[in-house]
Design a protein around this motif. Structure first.
Motif, short mmCIF file in Angstrom:
data_model
loop_
_atom_site.label_atom_id
_atom_site.label_comp_id
_atom_site.label_asym_id
_atom_site.label_seq_id
_atom_site.Cartn_x
_atom_site.Cartn_y
_atom_site.Cartn_z
N ASN A 72 65.11 39.43 5.90
CA ASN A 72 65.40 39.33 7.33
C ASN A 72 65.92 37.94 7.66
O ASN A 72 65.41 36.93 7.16
CB ASN A 72 64.14 39.60 8.15
CG ASN A 72 64.35 39.41 9.63
OD1 ASN A 72 65.11 40.16 10.25
ND2 ASN A 72 63.71 38.41 10.22
N LYS A 131 70.18 39.22 14.65
CA LYS A 131 69.14 39.60 13.69
C LYS A 131 69.74 40.54 12.66
O LYS A 131 70.51 41.45 13.00
CB LYS A 131 67.98 40.30 14.40
CG LYS A 131 66.89 40.84 13.46
CD LYS A 131 65.84 41.59 14.25
CE LYS A 131 64.80 42.24 13.34
NZ LYS A 131 63.96 41.26 12.66
N HIS A 132 69.39 40.31 11.39
CA HIS A 132 69.85 41.18 10.32
C HIS A 132 68.67 41.41 9.37
O HIS A 132 68.22 40.49 8.70
CB HIS A 132 71.02 40.56 9.54
CG HIS A 132 71.64 41.52 8.56
ND1 HIS A 132 72.99 41.81 8.59
CD2 HIS A 132 71.12 42.25 7.54
CE1 HIS A 132 73.26 42.67 7.62
NE2 HIS A 132 72.15 42.95 6.96
N ALA A 133 68.17 42.63 9.33
CA ALA A 133 67.05 43.00 8.45
C ALA A 133 67.53 44.07 7.48
O ALA A 133 68.15 45.07 7.89
CB ALA A 133 65.86 43.51 9.26
N GLU A 142 67.41 35.61 11.19
CA GLU A 142 67.62 35.57 12.64
C GLU A 142 68.12 34.19 13.04
O GLU A 142 67.66 33.18 12.50
CB GLU A 142 66.32 35.87 13.39
CG GLU A 142 65.72 37.23 13.12
CD GLU A 142 64.42 37.45 13.86
OE1 GLU A 142 64.29 36.90 14.98
OE2 GLU A 142 63.52 38.14 13.32
N GLN A 162 70.73 45.69 12.31
CA GLN A 162 71.46 44.53 12.84
C GLN A 162 71.45 44.59 14.36
O GLN A 162 71.61 45.67 14.94
CB GLN A 162 72.91 44.54 12.35
CG GLN A 162 73.10 44.27 10.88
CD GLN A 162 74.57 44.09 10.55
OE1 GLN A 162 75.17 43.05 10.83
NE2 GLN A 162 75.15 45.11 9.94
N MET A 212 62.13 43.69 1.78
CA MET A 212 62.73 43.42 3.08
C MET A 212 63.24 41.99 3.12
O MET A 212 62.52 41.05 2.79
CB MET A 212 61.71 43.64 4.19
CG MET A 212 62.28 43.54 5.62
SD MET A 212 62.41 41.85 6.26
CE MET A 212 60.71 41.43 6.50
N TYR A 249 66.42 46.57 4.19
CA TYR A 249 65.31 47.19 3.48
C TYR A 249 65.85 47.95 2.27
O TYR A 249 66.85 48.67 2.36
CB TYR A 249 64.55 48.17 4.38
CG TYR A 249 63.92 47.53 5.59
CD1 TYR A 249 62.60 47.12 5.58
CD2 TYR A 249 64.65 47.33 6.76
CE1 TYR A 249 62.01 46.54 6.69
CE2 TYR A 249 64.07 46.74 7.88
CZ TYR A 249 62.76 46.35 7.82
OH TYR A 249 62.18 45.77 8.93
#
Length: 790
Positions: A628, A612-614, A630, A591, A626, A616
Motif C-alpha cells: 500500500n 492511494k494505491h493498495a 499513499e 486505487q 498487501m 493484493y
C-alpha cells in the motif's frame, strides 16, 4: 368364521403361503371393528391403516394387507387379525418407547450433544425403541471417538424395561487415552530426504503445536489427503511415473501408539518436449497458446498442465460454452524420459441462461440482487459474468454465503438455469459503548446502522459517539441505485468536535456543523467516480498552550484565541477497485484519487489532494501479500492561510504502527524558539505499508480472523516549514530544528498484528517496534482498536 393370522418377524413368503390357505374361508360383511392391546397409540391410527370400514366386505387379501400396513408403521412388534360374528378384532402388541437415554463416562462429548447426534439417526427419548437403531448408535459413538484418535474407546449398551411398556437405554463409555502417531516412515525416497517429504504431510508426530491442531492423531481422511499431497509434490517436480505402492498403519496392543509406513517409487524425472493444440478451435490459436503455462524444455509439472486446461475451459466458458472439455493427452517416451502434450479442445454446444432463480433472500428484495447481476436471462452463458455477479453480491456484505449453480434445463442441450442461493446475515446494528482504542480510550455512545434498510439496499446510519478526542453526531442516507444505471445519491448532516489535548499535536479544539449531498456514478465494472457538495461551519478554540503558528491563523479575529470559518467545499473522487473482498481481500487492486476544495467567496480557500494505491496478491490459498502507498498534499490558493486543522498526520494503528497516534512530523516552537513536544501535522504526507496476511497456525482458514506481519514507513512535512526544512517561529524567523522535517525524514516500523471481525465489531491488535526511532519520538509498542472500521 375366524382368520387366524399372526405376523411376527416372519418372511413375506411364509406370510403369502399362510394368506393363501386362509382364502378358503368365505368373505363376510364387517359389522364392527375392535382394536385390542393399545397403550400409547391412538385407535384412530390403527383405523387409518385398515383397508376396510364397517359395511365393507372383509377378505383374506385385505386382512393380509392390513397386517402389512400396521407392521410397517414400526409401532407394533406383533399384529393379529381375527373375526367374531362379523366383528373384526385387531390385536396388537406395541413396541417399547424410549423413556430415558443415560450416558456414563462421556467426557469428550457433552450429554446434550450426544443426544442431539443420536436423534438424527432415529434414537431419542419418546421415540419407539428399535434394536437396529441402538446398534447403529453404538457404532456411531465409537466412530466419533475414533475421529478424536481414541482407538481404545469402548461402548457398551444395556436396555432396562420400565412400566407402561417403556425402556431406559444406557450407554457405558470408556473413552481411553488418545492414540498418538509415534512415527511416520517413508520408504523408497531417493531424491528427497524423509524430513523434506514429511513437511508436505499434515499428519505428524507430537510436537509443541499438536496440542492445538491435533495433527498427531491419525485419521483415514487425513492420510488420504496427505498421500495426494505427496503425489502432487512429486508430479510437480517432474516425476511422471511416481507411485505410492502401499501404506501400512499399525497400532500397538495398548492402542496408544500408531506407526505409519508409506512405500513409494519415485521413478525418473520427465521433460516436456512439445505442446500442441487439437480439436475445435473456437478461439484464436495464439490466444489459446497464451493460456498454456507449459513450455517445451521445461520439467514436467502436473499443476501447470491442470491450470492450462482450466484456463482454456474458462476462456471458452466466457463465450457461452459452459460444458467445454479440454483434455491434456500425454505422449510418454519412457526410454528418453520425455513427454509431449496435446491439448484437445471439445467446446461442446454453446448454451444460454434461461432463467435466474434467487433463493434464500427472505428480507432482501429480489431487485436488490438482480441489479447486481452481470449475467442476464436469455443471454449467452458467460463464466466471467457469473463470477463477477457472485463477487458483487458478496461485496454487498448482506450475505454470509453466496452459492451459485448452473444446472442444465431438462429436455434441452443448449440451456442452463442460474440458481443463486444466499444466506442472509444481519445488516443492522445498534451498538452501545462499542468503541475502544489505545489513543482514544473508551468511546461511549450509540451507533445505529442499517446497510440494507427494509431490504431495499439503501444505507441509513445515525451515530452519537463520544471519545476524549473525537465526538461525532451524524445522520446519513444513501441510495446506491438512485437511477437504474447505478448512480447513487446520499445526504448527510453532522456535528463533530475535536479536542487534541490528549494527542500532543498542539492544543486546539474545533466544533464543526455541516450538511451535504453527494452523487456517485460507475464508469464501468471497476471504476467509480463521486462528487459531493458540503456546507461547513467550524469554530476554532485555542488555549494559552496553543503554538504561535495556530494563533497566527486566528490573529485577524477579534479574539486571538478563537475564530470561526464557514465554507462550501467540493469533494471529488475516482476509485478503481478490483478486490475480491472488501474486508479481507485476497487479490486485486484498490486505487483512489480524492480531492477536497473549498470554493471561493467564503472564509476558507484551500485544497487537499490524496492518492492511494493498495495491491493484493494471493501468494497461496491462505497467504496474501498487501502493498500500500499513499500520498497527500494540501495548500491554499488565495491570500488566506491554510487551515491548520486540515493538516495531515501520521502515526498510529492505521498508518505507521509503533508510533503514537499523529506523532510523526514537524515539531512546534514557541515565540522564544523553545522546543515543545507538539506534532504540528503538515500539508504533505507520505505513507507506505507492506503486509503479509496468513491464518493462525493450526487453525483452518477463517474469513473473520487472520494474522499479519508488516513493515510501515511514513512522514509528514509542510505547515510551518520553509523550503529548506527549517522551523519558522511566529515572527517568521527561521530557528534551528533538532529534527529534519522534510518528506525524506521517514520513520519505519515493523511488527505483527491480528485482525478479527468479531460480533462486537472489527478488532485490530498490533505489536510493533520502530526501526529508526529518533530523540523525542513518542512510541507505543502495543496498539489496538475495536468497534471502528479499518
Amino acid at each position: 368364521m375366524k382368520f387366524g393370522m399372526k405376523l411376527k418377524h416372519i418372511p413375506l413368503l411364509i406370510l403369502a403361503l399362510y394368506s393363501t390357505s386362509a382364502l378358503a374361508q368365505e368373505p363376510f360383511v364387517v359389522k364392527d371393528i375392535r382394536v385390542e392391546g393399545l397403550q400409547r397409540t391412538e385407535a384412530g391410527t390403527v383405523f387409518n391403516y385398515l383397508p376396510v370400514r364397517v359395511g365393507d366386505t372383509m377378505t383374506e387379501e385385505k386382512a393380509t394387507q392390513a397386517i402389512k400396513s400396521l407392521y410397517g408403521t414400526g409401532f407394533f412388534k406383533d399384529v393379529r387379525i381375527e373375526s367374531e360374528n362379523g366383528v373384526v378384532v385387531v390385536m396388537v402388541q406395541e413396541r417399547s418407547a424410549i423413556a430415558q437415554l443415560i450416558f456414563n463416562g462421556n467426557k469428550s462429548f457433552p450429554t446434550d450433544k450426544m443426544k442431539e447426534g443420536l436423534k438424527q439417526i432415529g434414537l431419542a427419548e419418546g421415540l419407539i425403541f428399535d434394536q437396529s437403531m441402538l446398534d447403529r448408535a453404538e457404532q456411531e459413538i465409537k466412530r466419533q471417538y475414533l475421529s478424536q484418535g481414541k482407538y481404545g474407546a469402548s461402548v457398551k449398551t444395556s436396555v432396562t424395561p420400565l412400566e407402561r411398556n417403556r425402556v431406559a437405554v444406557r450407554f457405558d463409555i470408556e473413552e481411553g487415552a488418545v492414540s498418538k502417531i509415534r512415527n511416520i516412515n517413508i520408504v523408497g525416497n531417493k531424491e528427497y530426504t524423509k524430513e523434506e517429504l514429511l513437511e508436505k504431510l499434515t499428519l505428524t508426530t507430537p510436537n509443541w503445536l499438536t496440542w492445538w491442531n491435533k495433527n498427531d492423531q491419525y485419521s483415514r481422511q487425513k492420510l488420504t489427503a496427505d498421500l495426494e499431497a505427496l503425489r502432487s509434490f512429486y508430479m510437480n517436480q517432474g516425476y511422471l511415473e511416481f507411485n505410492i505402492d502401499s501404506t501400512q498403519v499399525s497400532i500397538t496392543p495398548d492402542k496408544r501408539d500408531i506407526y505409519i509406513t508409506i512405500n513409494i517409487t519415485e521413478g525418473e524425472k520427465y521433460t516436456v518436449t512439445d505442446v500442441k493444440l487439437a480439436g475445435e478451435m473456437l478461439i484464436p490459436e495464439a490466444e489459446a497458446r497464451s493460456l498454456i503455462s507449459v513450455s517445451p524444455g521445461e520439467i514436467f509439472n502436473r499443476q501447470r498442465v491442470t491450470e492450462s486446461s482450466k484456463a482454456i475451459n474458462d476462456r471458452l466458458g466466457n463465450d457461452g460454452y459452459a460444458f467445454s472439455n479440454v483434455n491434456a493427452i500425454p505422449e510418454v517416451d519412457k526410454e528418453k524420459h520425455t513427454v509431449a502434450f496435446t491439448f484437445y479442445i471439445d467446446p461442446g454446444r454453446r448454451v444460454y441462461v434461461r432463467r435466474i432463480n434467487l433463493t434464500g433472500n427472505t428480507r432482501t428484495r429480489d431487485e436488490v440482487l438482480r441489479r447486481e447481476m452481470r449475467q442476464l436471462e436469455s443471454a449467452w452463458y458467460g463464466a466471467d459474468k457469473i463470477e463477477r455477479s457472485k463477487q458483487r453480491l458478496n461485496r454487498l456484505q448482506y450475505f454470509s454465503d453466496v452459492n451459485v449453480e448452473t444446472p442444465a434445463v431438462p429436455g434441452t442441450n443448449d440451456q442452463v438455469d442460474l440458481n443463486i442461493n444466499v444466506t442472509e446475515r444481519s445488516t443492522g446494528s445498534v451498538m452501545f459503548g462499542a468503541g475502544l482504542s489505545s489513543f482514544e480510550g473508551v468511546v461511549l455512545g450509540v451507533t445505529i446502522n442499517q446497510n440494507n434498510f427494509l431490504g431495499t439496499g439503501n444505507r441509513v446510519a445515525a451515530q452519537v459517539n463520544t471519545g476524549r478526542i473525537n465526538t461525532v453526531y451524524s445522520l446519513s442516507y444513501t441510495d446506491p441505485y438512485f437511477t437504474p444505471d447505478g448512480i447513487s445519491r446520499g445526504f448527510n448532516v453532522y456535528h463533530r468536535k475535536v479536542d487534541t489535548t490528549y494527542l500532543r499535536t498542539g492544543d486546539y479544539k474545533t466544533a464543526s456543523y455541516g450538511a451535504g449531498v453527494n452523487f456517485g456514478m460507475p464508469l464501468n465494472e471497476r471504476d467509480f467516480v463521486s462528487a459531493g457538495l458540503t456546507f461547513d461551519y467550524t469554530d476554532v478554540e485555542l488555549s494559552s498552550n496553543s503554538p504561535p503558528q495556530f494563533k497566527r491563523y486566528c490573529s485577524s479575529s477579534e479574539d486571538a484565541n478563537s475564530c470561526s470559518n464557514s465554507s462550501w467545499f467540493v469533494n471529488l473522487a475516482w476509485t478503481h477497485d478490483t478486490r475480491d473482498n472488501i474486508m479481507f481481500p485476497n487479490k486485486g487492486v484498490l486505487q483512489r484519487i480524492s480531492s477536497e476544495v473549498a470554493l471561493p467567496g467564503l472564509d476558507l480557500q484551500y485544497y487537499k489532494l490524496e492518492y492511494k494505491h493498495a495491491w493484493y496478491k494471493d501468494i497461496s490459498k491462505s497467504v496474501t501479500l498487501m502493498l500500500n502507498g499513499e500520498i497527500g498534499y494540501g495548500n491554499t490558493y488565495g491570500d488566506k492561510d491554510y487551515p491548520f486543522f486540515k493538516n495531515f498526520y501520521a502515526g498510529g494503528v492505521n498508518s505507521v504502527r509503533g508510533y503514537e497516534q499523529s506523532s510523526i512530523g514537524p515539531r512546534i516552537y514557541d515565540t522564544q524558539g523553545q522546543y515543545r513536544d507538539f506534532a504540528a501535522g503538515g500539508t504533505k504526507r507520505f505513507l507506505a505499508n507492506a503486509e503479509l496476511y496468513f491464518p493462525i497456525p493450526g487453525m483452518k482458514d477463517n474469513n473473520a480472523l487472520r494474522l499479519s506481519t508488516f513493515i510501515d514507513a511514513g512522514s509528514i512535512a509542510g505547515d510551518g516549514i520553509d523550503e529548506s526544512g527549517a522551523c519558522i517561529d511566529s515572527r517568521g524567523q527561521v530557528s534551528g530544528c533538532p529534527y529534519s522535517t522534510s518528506l525524506s525524514d521517514i520513520r519505519y516500523s515493523t511488527g505483527i498484528g491480528v485482525s478479527w471481525l468479531s460480533p462486537f465489531g472489527p478488532i485490530k491488535l498490533v505489536l510493533a517496534k520502530p526501526l529508526n526511532k529518533q530523540d523525542g519520538d513518542r512510541t507505543q509498542m502495543l496498539q489496538f482498536q475495536m468497534g471502528q472500521q479499518f
